[in-house]
Write a protein that holds these residues in place. Structure first.
Motif, PDB file in Angstrom:
ATOM      1  N   VAL A 189      -7.183  18.944  21.427  1.00  0.00           N
ATOM      2  CA  VAL A 189      -7.165  18.602  20.007  1.00  0.00           C
ATOM      3  C   VAL A 189      -7.557  17.140  19.870  1.00  0.00           C
ATOM      4  CG1 VAL A 189      -4.690  18.008  19.934  1.00  0.00           C
ATOM      5  CG2 VAL A 189      -5.854  18.778  17.851  1.00  0.00           C
ATOM      6  N   GLU A 190      -8.328  16.870  18.832  1.00  0.00           N
ATOM      7  CA  GLU A 190      -8.718  15.490  18.586  1.00  0.00           C
ATOM      8  C   GLU A 190      -8.753  15.255  17.085  1.00  0.00           C
ATOM      9  OE1 GLU A 190     -12.663  16.119  20.530  1.00  0.00           O
ATOM     10  OE2 GLU A 190     -13.458  15.146  18.743  1.00  0.00           O
ATOM     11  N   TYR A 191      -8.523  14.014  16.721  1.00  0.00           N
ATOM     12  CA  TYR A 191      -8.599  13.631  15.310  1.00  0.00           C
ATOM     13  C   TYR A 191      -9.235  12.244  15.315  1.00  0.00           C
ATOM     14  CZ  TYR A 191      -7.062  13.654  10.363  1.00  0.00           C
ATOM     15  OH  TYR A 191      -6.997  13.671   8.987  1.00  0.00           O
ATOM     16  N   VAL A 192     -10.463  12.184  14.831  1.00  0.00           N
ATOM     17  CA  VAL A 192     -11.212  10.929  14.916  1.00  0.00           C
ATOM     18  C   VAL A 192     -11.758  10.523  13.551  1.00  0.00           C
ATOM     19  CG1 VAL A 192     -11.813  10.849  17.370  1.00  0.00           C
ATOM     20  CG2 VAL A 192     -13.125  12.339  15.863  1.00  0.00           C
ATOM     21  N   GLN A 193     -11.626   9.261  13.274  1.00  0.00           N
ATOM     22  CA  GLN A 193     -12.062   8.641  12.022  1.00  0.00           C
ATOM     23  C   GLN A 193     -12.649   7.273  12.348  1.00  0.00           C
ATOM     24  OE1 GLN A 193      -8.247   8.248  10.021  1.00  0.00           O
ATOM     25  NE2 GLN A 193      -8.510  10.243   9.009  1.00  0.00           N
ATOM     26  N   ASP A 194     -13.365   6.707  11.400  1.00  0.00           N
ATOM     27  CA  ASP A 194     -13.864   5.345  11.655  1.00  0.00           C
ATOM     28  C   ASP A 194     -13.437   4.334  10.604  1.00  0.00           C
ATOM     29  OD1 ASP A 194     -15.591   5.723   9.465  1.00  0.00           O
ATOM     30  OD2 ASP A 194     -17.421   5.388  10.595  1.00  0.00           O
ATOM     31  N   TRP A 195     -12.537   4.719   9.738  1.00  0.00           N
ATOM     32  CA  TRP A 195     -12.258   3.821   8.605  1.00  0.00           C
ATOM     33  C   TRP A 195     -11.489   2.570   9.009  1.00  0.00           C
ATOM     34  CZ3 TRP A 195      -7.581   3.040   5.583  1.00  0.00           C
ATOM     35  CH2 TRP A 195      -6.449   3.678   6.113  1.00  0.00           C
ATOM     36  N   LEU A 196     -10.896   2.567  10.222  1.00  0.00           N
ATOM     37  CA  LEU A 196     -10.230   1.349  10.698  1.00  0.00           C
ATOM     38  C   LEU A 196     -10.985   0.706  11.856  1.00  0.00           C
ATOM     39  CD1 LEU A 196      -6.451   2.406  10.486  1.00  0.00           C
ATOM     40  CD2 LEU A 196      -7.745   0.950   8.910  1.00  0.00           C
ATOM     41  N   GLN A 222      -8.969  -7.419   4.851  1.00  0.00           N
ATOM     42  CA  GLN A 222     -10.066  -7.598   3.881  1.00  0.00           C
ATOM     43  C   GLN A 222      -9.757  -6.929   2.546  1.00  0.00           C
ATOM     44  OE1 GLN A 222     -13.032  -5.802   6.330  1.00  0.00           O
ATOM     45  NE2 GLN A 222     -13.114  -7.505   7.773  1.00  0.00           N
ATOM     46  N   GLY A 223      -8.477  -6.717   2.296  1.00  0.00           N
ATOM     47  CA  GLY A 223      -8.094  -6.259   0.965  1.00  0.00           C
ATOM     48  C   GLY A 223      -7.989  -4.752   0.795  1.00  0.00           C
ATOM     49  N   ASN A 224      -8.128  -3.987   1.876  1.00  0.00           N
ATOM     50  CA  ASN A 224      -7.986  -2.534   1.760  1.00  0.00           C
ATOM     51  C   ASN A 224      -6.497  -2.174   1.733  1.00  0.00           C
ATOM     52  OD1 ASN A 224      -7.618   0.216   2.505  1.00  0.00           O
ATOM     53  ND2 ASN A 224      -9.731   0.292   3.247  1.00  0.00           N
ATOM     54  N   LYS A 225      -6.017  -1.755   0.562  1.00  0.00           N
ATOM     55  CA  LYS A 225      -4.592  -1.489   0.356  1.00  0.00           C
ATOM     56  C   LYS A 225      -4.076  -0.365   1.249  1.00  0.00           C
ATOM     57  CE  LYS A 225      -3.981  -4.415  -3.019  1.00  0.00           C
ATOM     58  NZ  LYS A 225      -3.119  -5.598  -2.840  1.00  0.00           N
ATOM     59  N   GLN A 226      -4.888   0.694   1.369  1.00  0.00           N
ATOM     60  CA  GLN A 226      -4.482   1.802   2.231  1.00  0.00           C
ATOM     61  C   GLN A 226      -4.260   1.317   3.651  1.00  0.00           C
ATOM     62  OE1 GLN A 226      -3.733   4.939   1.486  1.00  0.00           O
ATOM     63  NE2 GLN A 226      -3.921   4.238  -0.615  1.00  0.00           N
ATOM     64  N   ALA A 227      -5.204   0.464   4.099  1.00  0.00           N
ATOM     65  CA  ALA A 227      -5.109  -0.040   5.469  1.00  0.00           C
ATOM     66  C   ALA A 227      -3.937  -0.997   5.623  1.00  0.00           C
ATOM     67  CB  ALA A 227      -6.415  -0.727   5.863  1.00  0.00           C
ATOM     68  N   GLU A 228      -3.629  -1.750   4.565  1.00  0.00           N
ATOM     69  CA  GLU A 228      -2.559  -2.750   4.671  1.00  0.00           C
ATOM     70  C   GLU A 228      -1.222  -2.134   5.094  1.00  0.00           C
ATOM     71  OE1 GLU A 228      -4.077  -5.849   1.369  1.00  0.00           O
ATOM     72  OE2 GLU A 228      -1.926  -5.383   1.289  1.00  0.00           O
ATOM     73  N   TRP A 229      -0.800  -1.139   4.302  1.00  0.00           N
ATOM     74  CA  TRP A 229       0.535  -0.616   4.638  1.00  0.00           C
ATOM     75  C   TRP A 229       0.499   0.264   5.890  1.00  0.00           C
ATOM     76  CZ3 TRP A 229       2.175   4.349   5.120  1.00  0.00           C
ATOM     77  CH2 TRP A 229       1.569   5.376   4.384  1.00  0.00           C
ATOM     78  N   ARG A 230      -0.652   0.874   6.122  1.00  0.00           N
ATOM     79  CA  ARG A 230      -0.714   1.751   7.298  1.00  0.00           C
ATOM     80  C   ARG A 230      -0.807   0.975   8.612  1.00  0.00           C
ATOM     81  NH1 ARG A 230      -2.216   7.330   5.580  1.00  0.00           N
ATOM     82  NH2 ARG A 230      -2.483   7.166   3.343  1.00  0.00           N
ATOM     83  N   THR A 231      -1.064  -0.316   8.550  1.00  0.00           N
ATOM     84  CA  THR A 231      -1.095  -1.118   9.776  1.00  0.00           C
ATOM     85  C   THR A 231       0.062  -2.118   9.795  1.00  0.00           C
ATOM     86  OG1 THR A 231      -2.576  -2.713   8.749  1.00  0.00           O
ATOM     87  CG2 THR A 231      -3.597  -0.937  10.028  1.00  0.00           C
ATOM     88  N   ASP A 232       0.993  -1.938   8.883  1.00  0.00           N
ATOM     89  CA  ASP A 232       2.166  -2.822   8.827  1.00  0.00           C
ATOM     90  C   ASP A 232       3.342  -2.063   9.436  1.00  0.00           C
ATOM     91  OD1 ASP A 232       4.392  -4.274   8.235  1.00  0.00           O
ATOM     92  OD2 ASP A 232       4.128  -4.189   6.052  1.00  0.00           O
TER      93      ASP A 232
END
Lengths: 373, 373, 373, 373
Positions: free
Chosen positions: A155-162, A169-179
């Motif tokens: 099984v694999e789950y691959v994305q490139d958004w991070l 750089q102001g991406n709100k989704q990324a902010e909390w998901r990397t905090d």
């Protein structure tokens, strides 16, 4: 709904999914932890102002007392609030549909599980991809022995958004998901690794006993992992391979599963969800197609004949439909209908937390094989 | 040719590949270790009886002395004979083209490498899949920086022909390949794992430093491994994932590679070898197509315009063509032409043996991370 | 070989194809109508100078008299020479393998057919794509009734290499192929339309009775058609759709066939020739794969197990192998072996000329439906 | 809603589509021409009984007078009622969203068009497939000249659900769709041929001037056509190929479009609607992906990032959203927003009727080329 205010991503998806099969009315919310944003979001979404709350605790209290109070609440906050919000509503006697990962730790998850059991309320956890007709068909095929004994699961789950440091750089989704304070100890592990792990478990009906993992943050400065690899062992002797990556350049949202058994194999790709490859030993591949490959489970999750694509929202809606079937049965003191039994719940959420903790433990020991417990 | 007598599989493929680009004449052979079978095979293949030898040592000796003796020999025996046969011909001053895996142990491989260096003869090793135009194009793209810095490499090689204990049911190919005395310490590891490892190394130009592996025999009674999984670490911090399986039900000969860099990713599938997916960060996938995606390396390995499929034999023939270019240059004391420089040789063969030994070492230590050295 | 000198395209392909299965030796040629180029080409290709002829008539005469004269000749000239060259060799008692389209007119083709019959020699016509294992498998499936009664056939052959007026820009291949004096009355019609028409006929075993066609030159200044569309009717009531285009921007060499019967359909794409989609009525598609989908016809045209791609050259070589089987039988006065019976011959060539003439006739009458006769 | 009662197929799809983007409330209906079935359907769908009408004329009259009367009605009856129902509501001053084909004849369609113009009300026609993000992206690409001058258009729409005489076996959908009195003069022509014709026109922005067609009923006893083929000519000199078939065994709902221009081509397949192939002349194909291939038109029709599949219902919902944007603007006397301008309307419906009539006319004349007028 708790969370899901303006600018959020997953809240809107939940609302659309809940609406799609016409099983829910959206009537109340504590849409943001910021009271002003909560109120403004409620206005935009046409909530009755009296039921647009500034605080989820107040919402739980008030709605539990209203004659026309909500039957169920959806929790779409950042991860660190899943447990307190869920707890507040379960204690108020309200069914809960919570996003994944379930909690910030296995311990927290186990407490939620215990509370769900003691209150007798539903605690659904939205492992969206288990709502696809062909995923459910795959599960039935494995259960019916059509693959023989399972030997290897990938099984694999691959994305490139991070792939770049977008949280800086102001991406709100990324902010909390990397905090770590809001997302928990696992970054990619929790956000998508748990989906991969759950999909493999859901389809095979098997849980691995051991894991050897490498969990890493590839992007400089990132505070949580963004790339995960693991080798899994199952009690039966079967093996598993899992990777999840949010730095996999060029990938959108590619959750892919393959199960190899002694008699046949299957392969599923979330980006083409109406289809499931099935190949018998030494045979020719068959492209099982939603609406043509019938089973009780796939038919229950299909709305329209073959050739009419259904997608992410329909899979999501399937969970909402199944939750509605269960909640309606509970409200009417009927047995849960069998057709809704594939709904993912707190059990799946707890397994996800076990996976996160074991993966981190193994990785901290240079990939040593450790039990998932 | 040594080996490749009647009933063999790979010998015929080598002969076809050598013939395809019209660079070789097939004039002598020791086609079997069984003298009668050797003679009969030579007759069927229309060899001059005087040059159809019962013993490879005699062949090396006699051919080295003939005025019209062979320039090069092809070694297509079971693995345990690779080293002695290669040694005999190199010592006789004859160039060698040897199948993979190169040897029975790393030590043996290193001796072959030293002998090739001291004799100044070519010791090509037929990593067939590196002959594909699009594999070579991929290598050039990575080398040119089109992918940015490589972060994650996934390679897999899956087949199903050993999913059942066919070595106990009269399958000759399976017999020797599952016999440790003839195939070496790695079964699946050596037979296809080395191909996967080599393809990843070839395209990325990177060798991993560490490995955590799980090497297992899934089929009851099997004497060598038939399923391998590994997590790789590269000196740069990049990560790798590799699996090879001969019990992957429904798979034919699926060697697949993905390379994810900071700028773009590529994906190759041996079963569709005219194509290479290329996807830039946040961009749309491009289906690079043989004959349309030009580079010196891919053009050198392309015989016909786009839309005319080339396959396994053409990739194989490419190695033979490149070897012929090198041998001709050596015979004429010219520098090796640059176009032939991608030919795989004893260096690749030695790396393959390092991989086998490290994978077995890690697996014996419950998957502990060990250096590849 | 007649034609196929330096700079040619198809001659080299024929030589490679003839060599691949080791059934032919290339020993004589009249490689160009320009004597100097003929001689130079012979030298490069290592022909015995005595058998490198300046004139095909001399070649036919001399080779017929030599004790070691050729058994068969390959005709790879521009179309206008197919008939005279073929005639010369047939009359000299030499078997002929001729490229398509067979002739400049139906009348000429019928004369060649009559001559082949009266001399009793083989006149093979290289409809390359009928050499693919999966095309032959498709033919067997239809013949065995696995599709039921055929109702609809769609065939297309699309390329983009003539999308611009490259014949005015020095492209030699384009020059003669767009010159009516050398290519004949049909441009795209003859060059690829006949392939499409033949593939549909080959697989279905059916010849249409009527055609409504639109034949056009899309590129300004072009002297022959470069785009063709047709609606076909079969005697059974079945319908056909055909288009062929050399201005189909973005297409390489896409020859695609679909056959829809009352029980099932099949779909073939020349650019992915190891595969054949098969879908039963209301069922799931099956991806029939060379080496896994067995039949006498496909096995006869398969050289290597599933997962090892074979391509254009192997399909081409299949025709050469089948021609060799037939010629050897004729030389040894044995019956033609059944396995070689799918070789395309002058019959197919004549049908191609009937198609060209009927398509042009319909198009000249504003697409009126006309008989193919 | 008029039509769409229990057991219907398309009514439920319309309701789901209207609900998906939360732009409509379903408050009134004349759900069946059978009063009892109408009432029962209204009950099941939780309509206020006072607004569940037995007759569409009464509904038009009453709703037009209610203060909270409907703004728009959806017409999902069999085709023969499209015109009378639409007329009743337009005359009552209510906007109409009507299924396709628009009418029973071109004349009827032109009357509906005139009425829509004179009343100033919206008459949307649900050509569902024009709601896909990638279809709209394709349209923008052509309009922006990215394909150069269009030379060849191929469109096909193939299904197998009428491959057998299911209308004689109790299939309600098949019954009315093969009954000339309810479906109109074109069977397959109207049901799916119009979709194919509209998709080609929508994307290219071109209408053909002439047609040569073959329209046939393949299944014995069928009263309307089930298979259609056509050759189209455009005023620019471009050519078109179209086929539509409901007896194409193995096909689900395969609406596929290719447009070849002088500079590039595109290819769309409705069964994989998130993707659009784009290939420049002599270049490599690019797999344009919803959420990655941005344009105002595709972004307007996209709800979620790349990798999250959207399907048939989302395309359908897009029409409803665009209609809502137009109706809201009309109600508020604002200009129609540009983003909604791709909504298909009565103009498209009229073109569909022109196509049906011309195809039938040509086919009746043995496929003679006739003008589409």
């Amino acid at each position: 709904m708790v969370g899901g205010g303006q600018g959020g991503y997953i809240g809107a998806a939940h609302r659309l999914a809940a609406r799609l099969d016409d099983c829910y009315d959206f009537v109340a919310g504590a849409l943001s932890s910021d009271p002003q944003r909560a109120a403004e979001s409620g206005r935009v979404l046409r909530l009755d102002p009296a039921r647009s709350y500034a605080d989820y605790r107040e919402m739980a209290r008030v709605e539990a007392q209203r004659e026309d109070g909500i039957d169920a609440v959806v929790v779409v906050t950042p991860n660190h609030l899943h447990a307190p919000v869920t707890t507040a509503f379960l204690e108020a006697g309200i069914h809960v549909i919570c996003d994944k990962p379930l909690a910030m730790s296995l311990e927290e998850a186990l407490q939620m599980q215990a509370l769900a059991q003691s209150t007798g309320k539903l605690l659904a956890v939205t492992y969206t991809y288990s709502g696809y007709a062909m995923v459910r068909h795959a599960k039935e095929m494995v259960a019916a022995g059509e693959l023989g004994e399972v030997r290897f699961v990938h099984v694999e789950y691959v994305q490139d958004w991070l792939a770049e440091p977008v949280e800086q750089q102001g991406n709100k989704q990324a902010e909390w998901r990397t905090d770590p304070a809001r997302t928990g100890p696992g970054g990619c592990l929790g956000d998508i690794g748990t989906h991969a792990y759950q999909l493999a478990s859901f389809v095979t009906g098997m849980l691995p006993s051991d894991i050897s993992a490498d969990v890493v943050a590839m992007v400089p400065g990132r505070r949580v992992d963004d790339h995960v690899q693991a080798i899994l062992r199952y009690p039966s002797g079967a093996r598993g391979s899992l990777f999840a990556s949010q730095i996999a350049t060029g990938e959108g949202n590619a959750l892919r599963l393959r199960v190899y058994g002694t008699k046949a194999s299957i392969s599923f790709d979330q980006e083409h969800p109406d289809f499931l490859w099935y190949t018998p030993l030494n045979g020719n591949p068959v492209w099982l197609t939603k609406g043509r490959a019938h089973s009780p489970a796939s038919d229950h999750a299909t709305r329209i004949p073959a050739g009419h694509p259904e997608g992410y929202f329909e899979a999501f809606a399937q969970l909402y439909r199944d939750a509605a079937l269960q909640i309606a049965a509970m409200l009417e003191r009927r047995p849960i209908p069998a057709s809704s039994a594939l709904l993912t719940t707190v059990e799946d959420g707890v397994q996800g937390m076990r996976f996160i903790e074991a993966a981190l433990r193994s990785s901290a020991q240079a990939g040593a094989r450790v039990p998932i417990a």
